[in-house]
Design a protein around this motif. Structure first.
Motif, PDB file in Angstrom:
ATOM      1  N   ALA A   7      16.688  76.107  21.425  1.00 34.18           N
ATOM      2  CA  ALA A   7      17.391  76.296  20.163  1.00 34.18           C
ATOM      3  C   ALA A   7      17.799  74.942  19.629  1.00 34.18           C
ATOM      4  O   ALA A   7      18.633  74.272  20.220  1.00 34.18           O
ATOM      5  N   PHE A   8      17.181  74.555  18.557  1.00 33.39           N
ATOM      6  CA  PHE A   8      17.496  73.275  17.941  1.00 33.39           C
ATOM      7  C   PHE A   8      18.081  73.522  16.564  1.00 33.39           C
ATOM      8  O   PHE A   8      17.789  74.516  15.918  1.00 33.39           O
ATOM      9  N   ALA A   9      18.839  72.563  16.103  1.00 29.52           N
ATOM     10  CA  ALA A   9      19.302  72.648  14.725  1.00 29.52           C
ATOM     11  C   ALA A   9      18.152  72.348  13.777  1.00 29.52           C
ATOM     12  O   ALA A   9      17.913  73.074  12.829  1.00 29.52           O
ATOM     13  N   GLN A  10      17.444  71.262  14.087  1.00 32.21           N
ATOM     14  CA  GLN A  10      16.264  70.941  13.283  1.00 32.21           C
ATOM     15  C   GLN A  10      15.168  70.426  14.199  1.00 32.21           C
ATOM     16  O   GLN A  10      15.438  69.753  15.199  1.00 32.21           O
ATOM     17  N   VAL A  11      13.933  70.771  13.859  1.00 35.32           N
ATOM     18  CA  VAL A  11      12.799  70.321  14.658  1.00 35.32           C
ATOM     19  C   VAL A  11      11.874  69.531  13.758  1.00 35.32           C
ATOM     20  O   VAL A  11      11.482  70.004  12.687  1.00 35.32           O
ATOM     21  N   GLY A  12      11.554  68.327  14.197  1.00 32.46           N
ATOM     22  CA  GLY A  12      10.573  67.539  13.473  1.00 32.46           C
ATOM     23  C   GLY A  12       9.331  67.389  14.313  1.00 32.46           C
ATOM     24  O   GLY A  12       9.416  67.110  15.514  1.00 32.46           O
ATOM     25  N   ILE A  13       8.184  67.603  13.690  1.00 35.47           N
ATOM     26  CA  ILE A  13       6.914  67.396  14.367  1.00 35.47           C
ATOM     27  C   ILE A  13       6.241  66.223  13.690  1.00 35.47           C
ATOM     28  O   ILE A  13       6.008  66.248  12.477  1.00 35.47           O
ATOM     29  N   ASN A  14       6.028  65.181  14.463  1.00 39.44           N
ATOM     30  CA  ASN A  14       5.514  63.912  13.937  1.00 39.44           C
ATOM     31  C   ASN A  14       6.517  63.217  13.018  1.00 39.44           C
ATOM     32  O   ASN A  14       6.130  62.402  12.189  1.00 39.44           O
ATOM     33  N   THR A  15       7.792  63.567  13.162  1.00 39.51           N
ATOM     34  CA  THR A  15       8.813  62.843  12.415  1.00 39.51           C
ATOM     35  C   THR A  15      10.108  62.889  13.199  1.00 39.51           C
ATOM     36  O   THR A  15      10.401  63.880  13.878  1.00 39.51           O
ATOM     37  N   THR A  16      10.879  61.817  13.097  1.00 36.78           N
ATOM     38  CA  THR A  16      12.186  61.792  13.774  1.00 36.78           C
ATOM     39  C   THR A  16      13.308  62.128  12.802  1.00 36.78           C
ATOM     40  O   THR A  16      14.466  62.165  13.183  1.00 36.78           O
ATOM     41  N   THR A  17      12.951  62.340  11.550  1.00 38.06           N
ATOM     42  CA  THR A  17      13.994  62.630  10.560  1.00 38.06           C
ATOM     43  C   THR A  17      13.645  63.907   9.795  1.00 38.06           C
ATOM     44  O   THR A  17      13.326  63.856   8.601  1.00 38.06           O
ATOM     45  N   PRO A  18      13.669  65.039  10.464  1.00 33.44           N
ATOM     46  CA  PRO A  18      13.350  66.280   9.751  1.00 33.44           C
ATOM     47  C   PRO A  18      14.350  66.553   8.635  1.00 33.44           C
ATOM     48  O   PRO A  18      15.549  66.323   8.809  1.00 33.44           O
ATOM     49  N   VAL A  19      13.848  67.014   7.506  1.00 27.96           N
ATOM     50  CA  VAL A  19      14.736  67.349   6.386  1.00 27.96           C
ATOM     51  C   VAL A  19      14.790  68.852   6.149  1.00 27.96           C
ATOM     52  O   VAL A  19      15.515  69.319   5.273  1.00 27.96           O
ATOM     53  N   GLN A  20      13.997  69.612   6.879  1.00 29.04           N
ATOM     54  CA  GLN A  20      14.126  71.058   6.901  1.00 29.04           C
ATOM     55  C   GLN A  20      14.274  71.471   8.352  1.00 29.04           C
ATOM     56  O   GLN A  20      14.099  70.654   9.261  1.00 29.04           O
ATOM     57  N   GLU A  21      14.564  72.757   8.552  1.00 29.43           N
ATOM     58  CA  GLU A  21      14.788  73.209   9.924  1.00 29.43           C
ATOM     59  C   GLU A  21      13.542  72.980  10.777  1.00 29.43           C
ATOM     60  O   GLU A  21      13.624  72.570  11.923  1.00 29.43           O
ATOM     61  N   VAL A  22      12.375  73.276  10.202  1.00 32.95           N
ATOM     62  CA  VAL A  22      11.123  72.880  10.833  1.00 32.95           C
ATOM     63  C   VAL A  22      10.407  71.979   9.849  1.00 32.95           C
ATOM     64  O   VAL A  22      10.158  72.361   8.705  1.00 32.95           O
ATOM     65  N   HIS A  23      10.111  70.778  10.253  1.00 30.17           N
ATOM     66  CA  HIS A  23       9.479  69.809   9.359  1.00 30.17           C
ATOM     67  C   HIS A  23       8.212  69.302  10.043  1.00 30.17           C
ATOM     68  O   HIS A  23       8.288  68.641  11.077  1.00 30.17           O
ATOM     69  N   VAL A  24       7.056  69.662   9.481  1.00 29.98           N
ATOM     70  CA  VAL A  24       5.785  69.215  10.022  1.00 29.98           C
ATOM     71  C   VAL A  24       5.329  68.040   9.173  1.00 29.98           C
ATOM     72  O   VAL A  24       4.995  68.208   8.001  1.00 29.98           O
ATOM     73  N   ALA A  25       5.368  66.843   9.748  1.00 28.24           N
ATOM     74  CA  ALA A  25       5.029  65.645   8.996  1.00 28.24           C
ATOM     75  C   ALA A  25       3.545  65.333   9.143  1.00 28.24           C
ATOM     76  O   ALA A  25       2.847  65.894   9.995  1.00 28.24           O
ATOM     77  N   GLY A  26       3.075  64.404   8.314  1.00 25.28           N
ATOM     78  CA  GLY A  26       1.682  63.983   8.405  1.00 25.28           C
ATOM     79  C   GLY A  26       0.851  64.537   7.278  1.00 25.28           C
ATOM     80  O   GLY A  26       1.096  65.647   6.794  1.00 25.28           O
ATOM     81  N   ALA A  27      -0.145  63.734   6.863  1.00 24.67           N
ATOM     82  CA  ALA A  27      -0.898  64.061   5.652  1.00 24.67           C
ATOM     83  C   ALA A  27      -1.783  65.277   5.824  1.00 24.67           C
ATOM     84  O   ALA A  27      -2.093  65.961   4.847  1.00 24.67           O
ATOM     85  N   THR A  28      -2.240  65.566   7.020  1.00 26.21           N
ATOM     86  CA  THR A  28      -3.195  66.673   7.198  1.00 26.21           C
ATOM     87  C   THR A  28      -2.662  67.737   8.152  1.00 26.21           C
ATOM     88  O   THR A  28      -3.429  68.546   8.656  1.00 26.21           O
ATOM     89  N   GLU A  29      -1.363  67.719   8.390  1.00 22.81           N
ATOM     90  CA  GLU A  29      -0.803  68.598   9.414  1.00 22.81           C
ATOM     91  C   GLU A  29      -0.565  69.992   8.856  1.00 22.81           C
ATOM     92  O   GLU A  29      -0.388  70.193   7.667  1.00 22.81           O
ATOM     93  N   SER A  30      -0.583  70.974   9.740  1.00 27.82           N
ATOM     94  CA  SER A  30      -0.360  72.338   9.304  1.00 27.82           C
ATOM     95  C   SER A  30       0.283  73.154  10.412  1.00 27.82           C
ATOM     96  O   SER A  30       0.621  72.642  11.473  1.00 27.82           O
TER      97      SER A  30
END
Lengths: 274, 257
Positions: A7-30
Motif C-alpha cells: 500500500a503506497f500513497a503514490q507509485v512511480g514507474i520510471n519516475t521518482t516524482t509521481p504526480v498521480q497515484e500511479v504515474h507511468v513515466a517514459g515516452a513509450t510506456e503503457s
C-alpha cells in the motif's frame, strides 16, 4: 508462493516524482491489464482493433459494447397523419409564399406519446427523415402555370420546460450555438414571424407542372439528414415546410400538404459522449 | 515452500519502480496486471466521486487527457476533454452574397454556364480541415442554390432561364490533402454528389432549395481542405447562372478516431 500486498500513497514507474497515484513515466510506456485482453474478455475487439474502455459504478475499468455509445431513440414508418387536412388539430396544409422564410410548422404525429423521447445525458443527435408531400391549386385543380415551385422541409425539436410547463422550441444546441445559424422563422402571418425554431436537415426540391388535370401532384418525398448536439431532457420532433414561387399573378395560391402520403420515415439516433 | 508475506504501508510517501507486475513476476509492460478477470479500480472515476459523468447505472467511457491521465468527461465546453468522436459544426459556411464579386469578399459562389457550353463546373468554397490523427470523417452538408438566366457575377438576376428548358445542378466535394492544390487523383474523387433539375416559365421561383448529401472518407493527419464544387448543365444554346450558398447553409463533419 509469493503473496505481496503493498500500500503506497503514490507509485512511480520510471519516475521518482509521481504526480498521480500511479504515474507511468517514459515516452513509450503503457499499462497492460490482462483481464481486458482479447483472450480473457469477449468485449475486446481483438488484435488490430481498439476497444473503448469504461469505468463502472465502482470505478473499475471495464470494456463496453455498442449499446453504451449509440441508441436508436425513434424509428417510425409513418410519423405524420395522412391525407389533406385543412382544418382541425391535424392541419398539414402549407400555403404558397412568394419566397424567403415562409415556413409553416405543420403536421401532427400519428402516435403522440410514442414520439416523445428522453435524453439522459449530452449526445450528438442524428436526424434522418423521408417525409411525403403533395401539391395542388385546389381539390379539383393542379398547378398549370409552368412556374417552378420549391418545396422545402425541415425538422425542429421541442423540449419540455417545467417552468412553462410545456414543450418549447429549442433554438440552440447544448453549447449555446444557434442551430444551423438560426433562429429560423417556422411560422408567420401577414404581420410577420409568429414562431421561431431551430431547423435541421433542411431539404428542398423543385416542382413544376403545366396541365390543370394531368401531371403528378402527390407521391413526393423530401429526405434530409443532420446532426445536432443536445443536452439532457425530454423532446419530440416536428416538421416545418415551405412552398415558394416567384409570382402568383394569374395562378392563385397553390397549397401543399406535408405528411399526406402513407410513409413518413423518421429516425432519431443518439451518439453519446459519456 | 517458503511463504513470504510483506505488508508495507508508507503514508505520504512515494516509490519509484522500473516495472511493476501485479499477479505476475515477469511484467511485460511498465505496469502489468495479470489474471483473467483482473482490472484496475480508480475511485476518482466511480459513481460517487464522478457522479456527473458516471451515473452508476450505465458504464462511463474513459478518456485519456493531454497529460495521459485517465479521466471521464463530457467533451463539451471549453474545459471539456475531446471525446473519442466529435462534431464540427460550420454554420452558413458559404458567404451569403451570390452576386460575387460585387458584394462580399470571397469568390466562386457563382457558376455560369455560358452560351456554347453545356456543362460548367466551378469551385464554391474551400474549407480548411485540421485532422490531429488518422481518422474516418463523415460529412453532411446542405447548400442553397439560386438560378437565373443572367450573369449573377455581374449583378442581381434580371431574367429567368429559358422557359420550358430543363437544366440540372450538381454539388459535391473533393479533398485536398495537405492543402497543396488538388492533384489529378484528388480531382478524380468526388464525394457526396447531389443533383436536381430546374425548369420554369416566368413567374416561377429562382431559389433557394437545399441541396444536401453526405459522404464518409478516411484521412491521414494534417492540415487538409474540403473543397465544394457546383456544376450547371443546360442546352449549349442557353445561358444559366447559378449562385451557390446565397442563404443559410450548413456543414457538419463528424470525426471518428
Amino acid at each position: 508462493m509469493l503473496s505481496t500486498i503493498c500500500a503506497f500513497a503514490q507509485v512511480g514507474i520510471n519516475t521518482t516524482t509521481p504526480v498521480q497515484e500511479v504515474h507511468v513515466a517514459g515516452a513509450t510506456e503503457s499499462v497492460r491489464i490482462e483481464g481486458l485482453n482479447t483472450t480473457n474478455n469477449v468485449d475486446n475487439l481483438g488484435v488490430g482493433s481498439s476497444t473503448r474502455v469504461y469505468a463502472d459504478a465502482n470505478g473499475d475499468l471495464v470494456l463496453g459494447s455498442s449499446s453504451e455509445t449509440i441508441e436508436l431513440l425513434l424509428d417510425v414508418e409513418n410519423y405524420l397523419v395522412d391525407g389533406n387536412n385543412t382544418n382541425g388539430a391535424s392541419v398539414n396544409q402549407i400555403l404558397q409564399t412568394g419566397g424567403g422564410n415562409g415556413y409553416t410548422a405543420t403536421g401532427i404525429q400519428n402516435d403522440i406519446p410514442g414520439s416523445i423521447f428522453t435524453l439522459t445525458k449530452n449526445a450528438i443527435v442524428e436526424v434522418n427523415y423521408s417525409v411525403s408531400w403533395s401539391v395542388e391549386i385546389n381539390s379539383t385543380g393542379r398547378i398549370s402555370d409552368n412556374r417552378a415551385r420549391i418545396v422545402q422541409t425541415g425538422v425542429y425539436f421541442k423540449k419540455w420546460d417545467p417552468a412553462v410547463p410545456g414543450y418549447v422550441n429549442i433554438l440552440t444546441d447544448v453549447d449555446g450555438n444557434f442551430i444551423n445559424s438560426g433562429p429560423w422563422c417556422i411560422a408567420s402571418n401577414a404581420g410577420g414571424c409568429t414562431e421561431i425554431g431551430g431547423l435541421l436537415a433542411i431539404n428542398g426540391q423543385f416542382y413544376n407542372n403545366g396541365h390543370g388535370k394531368h401531371g403528378e401532384h402527390e407521391n413526393f418525398q423530401n429526405t434530409g439528414s443532420d446532426y445536432v448536439k443536445l443536452g439532457p431532457g425530454t423532446y419530440y420532433a416536428m416538421f416545418a415546410g415551405q412552398i415558394a414561387v416567384g409570382s402568383t399573378v394569374g395562378s392563385g395560391a397553390a397549397k401543399m400538404y406535408l405528411g399526406s402520403g402513407s410513409s413518413d420515415e423518421l429516425q432519431i439516433i443518439a451518439h453519446y459522449y459519456y | 515452500m517458503k511463504q513470504l508475506i510483506r505488508y508495507i504501508v508508507l503514508l505520504a510517501s512515494s516509490i519509484a519502480l522500473g516495472q511493476v507486475g501485479i499477479g505476475t513476476t515477469s511484467p511485460q509492460k511498465e505496469l502489468h496486471i495479470a489474471g483473467t478477470t483482473s482490472t484496475v479500480r480508480i475511485e476518482k472515476l466511480n459513481s460517487v466521486n464522478s457522479a456527473t459523468f458516471n451515473d452508476g447505472v450505465k458504464i462511463a467511457p474513459v478518456f485519456v487527457d493531454g497529460n495521459g491521465d485517465l479521466t471521464l468527461d463530457s467533451g463539451f465546453g471549453t474545459g471539456g476533454v475531446e471525446p473519442l468522436n466529435f462534431l464540427l459544426d460550420i454554420p452558413d459556411f458559404i458567404p451569403d452574397d451570390p452576386y460575387n464579386p460585387l458584394g462580399f469578399n470571397g469568390s466562386g459562389t457563382v457558376v455560369n454556364n455560358p452560351i456554347g457550353v453545356s456543362t460548367a463546373e466551378g469551385q464554391i468554397i474551400s474549407i480548411p480541415l485540421t485532422i490531429p490523427q488518422a481518422a474516418l470523417i463523415e460529412v453532411k452538408y446542405g447548400v442553397t442554390v439560386l438560378i437565373a438566366g443572367t450573369d449573377m457575377q455581374a449583378g442581381p438576376p434580371t431574367a429567368y432561364t429559358v422557359g420550358g428548358e430543363t437544366s440540372t445542378i450538381f454539388t459535391y466535394f473533393r479533398i485536398d490533402l495537405n492543402s497543396d492544390g488538388l492533384s489529378a487523383g484528388e480531382m478524380a474523387k468526388k464525394y457526396g454528389q447531389k443533383a436536381q433539375m430546374y425548369s420554369t416559365y416566368p413567374g416561377g421561383t429562382i431559389g433557394y432549395p437545399y441541396m444536401n448529401s453526405q459522404g464518409y472518407l478516411s484521412l491521414p493527419p494534417g492540415n487538409h481542405s474540403i473543397v465544394f464544387y457546383g456544376v450547371v448543365n443546360d442546352s449549349a444554346a442557353s445561358f444559366t447562372s447559378v449562385g451557390f450558398g446565397g442563404t443559410k447553409d450548413y456543414l457538419k463533419i463528424r470525426v471518428y478516431n
